[in-house]
Design an enzyme around this catalytic site. Sequence first.
Site, PDB file in Angstrom:
ATOM      1  N   GLU A   1      -0.231   2.893   7.115  1.00 39.10           N
ATOM      2  CA  GLU A   1      -1.209   2.476   6.106  1.00 39.10           C
ATOM      3  C   GLU A   1      -1.046   1.005   5.739  1.00 39.10           C
ATOM      4  O   GLU A   1      -2.008   0.362   5.320  1.00 39.10           O
ATOM      5  CB  GLU A   1      -1.065   3.334   4.837  1.00 39.10           C
ATOM      6  CG  GLU A   1      -1.721   4.680   4.924  1.00 39.10           C
ATOM      7  CD  GLU A   1      -3.245   4.596   5.020  1.00 39.10           C
ATOM      8  OE1 GLU A   1      -3.839   3.790   4.300  1.00 39.10           O
ATOM      9  OE2 GLU A   1      -3.826   5.325   5.836  1.00 39.10           O
TER      10      GLU A   1
ATOM     11  N   LYS B   1       0.842  -1.190   0.000  1.00 38.94           N
ATOM     12  CA  LYS B   1       0.000   0.000   0.000  1.00 38.94           C
ATOM     13  C   LYS B   1       0.880   1.245   0.000  1.00 38.94           C
ATOM     14  O   LYS B   1       1.889   1.307   0.703  1.00 38.94           O
ATOM     15  CB  LYS B   1      -0.917   0.017   1.230  1.00 38.94           C
ATOM     16  CG  LYS B   1      -2.059  -0.967   1.158  1.00 38.94           C
ATOM     17  CD  LYS B   1      -3.126  -0.669   2.191  1.00 38.94           C
ATOM     18  CE  LYS B   1      -3.875   0.591   1.815  1.00 38.94           C
ATOM     19  NZ  LYS B   1      -4.992   0.867   2.742  1.00 38.94           N
TER      20      LYS B   1
END
Length: 425
Positions: free
Chosen positions: A336, A330
Site C-alpha cells: 500500500e 499509509k
Amino acid sequence: MNLKNVVEAMELISLRLSTCHHLLLLSTFLQIVLHVCSIGVNYGTTADNLPSPKEVAQFLKESTIIDRIKIFDMNSEIMKAFAKTDIYVTITVPNGDIPSLTDSDKAGKWVQDKIKPYYPDTKIRYIAVGNEILHWGTKEQIDNVVPAMKTLHEALEKAGMGEIKVTTPHSLGILASSDPPSSGAFRTGWDTGIIKPMLEFLNQTQSGFMVNPYPYFGYSPGNDSYCLFHPNPGFLDPKTGNKYDNMFDGLMDAVYSAMKKLGYADVPIIVGETGWPSLGEPWLKWVNVENAKSYNGEMIKKSTSKDGTPLMPGKNFEIYIFALFNENQKPGSLAERNFGLFKPDFTEVYDIGVKNGTAPKKGSGDSPSSKGGGSGSSSGDSDKSSGESQSSSSPKTPYGHSGSLGKVLDALAAVVFVLATLFGL
C-alpha cells in the site's frame, strides 16, 4: 520549442488558414499534441518525506507529460501551487461533508469558500463528491450523495463556474456481476435507487462516471498474464463473441454493460484510480517493479491511444494512475505504501515514459514542507527498482525511450515552422 509554444503557434497559424484541407491538417496535428499528453495521476500526501506542493507542481509542469492530478481532499496549499500551471486538478469532498451539501445555502458557501479563491487560475476539472461512497459510506452519506452532487452543481452554475464538472468515484464493488463482461450489472437496490439517477445527472451535466478498476486486486497465480497485459489465450464472451486478453478491458466493459442496462451507455467512463505496487511483503510474489512497470505502462497506452475495449472500440479513457509518490505513512501492507511512480526526490521508481526532462534542483524553489522533512527515498524502495529506473538499456516505453516525447515535439515544431513559412508568419 515546448508543448505550449507548439500549441500557441498552431493556433496562430489557424487564423491564416482558409481551405478545408488546411483546417483538417491543423486539426490533425493539434489532436496529436493533445492526445499524447492526456495523463493523470493521483497525488496523495500520506507521507512525512514529500516535497512541497510548489515543487511538485513545478516538476510535473516542466519535467513530465502528466497534465492532470486528482487529490483526496481540498488542500489549499496544493490548490495554490497548481495555479497557472495549466495542469487540471480534481478535488474531493470528504465523505462526512456530503449530507450538509444537500442544503443549497451550505453548498453555495462551500463553493465560495473552497472553489472561488482558486478558480480559474487553478484549472479545477472535477469535484469528486466523496470517495467510493457506496463501498465505505454510511447510509446517510449514501442516501445523500446524488442530492449533494445536484446541489453542488447548481451552486457552481449560480457562481458562474458551471464548467467544473461534478462526479463521484466508485469501487467495482458496485457490480453484482462482471464475468463475462456482457453480464455486467449493478447491485440490486443501488442500481435503480442510486446509480440510475446519478447517471441521469451525469448525462444532463455532461460529466463522467468515475470508477476505480484494480486488476491488481483480482490477481491469482493462474491469471497473471491476463492481469498484466502479457500474451495469453484470453477468453470469449459467449454472448457477444468478443475476445478478452486482459482484465482491465473486461472490467471496463462490465461497467459499460451495467450502464447500458440502465439506459446510459453514452455517459463517459473515467478511470479515477488504477495502479500496481512495485514493492510488497516477500510472499506477494506478483508485487515487483517489473509488474508495476508492465501494468502502468499499459495504462499510459490506454490513456494516449484510441484502442478502447471490445465493447467501446475507438474510445480513449481519461485515466488517473495511482499514485504519484510512494507514501511511507499509509496504513496497511508494505504494498500500500509503494504504488508510486516517483520517489520523494523525483527519481522514477521505474520508467514508463512520463518523464521528459530533469527534475527541478533542490534549492531552486521552495524548500520541502515542514511536514515533508526532506527528499530522501521513501520507505521500502529497493536497489533493484532504483537500478532499473536508471538503466540505459531499459525497454522502450509507449513512446519509445524516455526522451521520445521531446522527439514528438521536435517533429511538431518542424511542422509548425513549415506552416508558418507557408503563411508568412
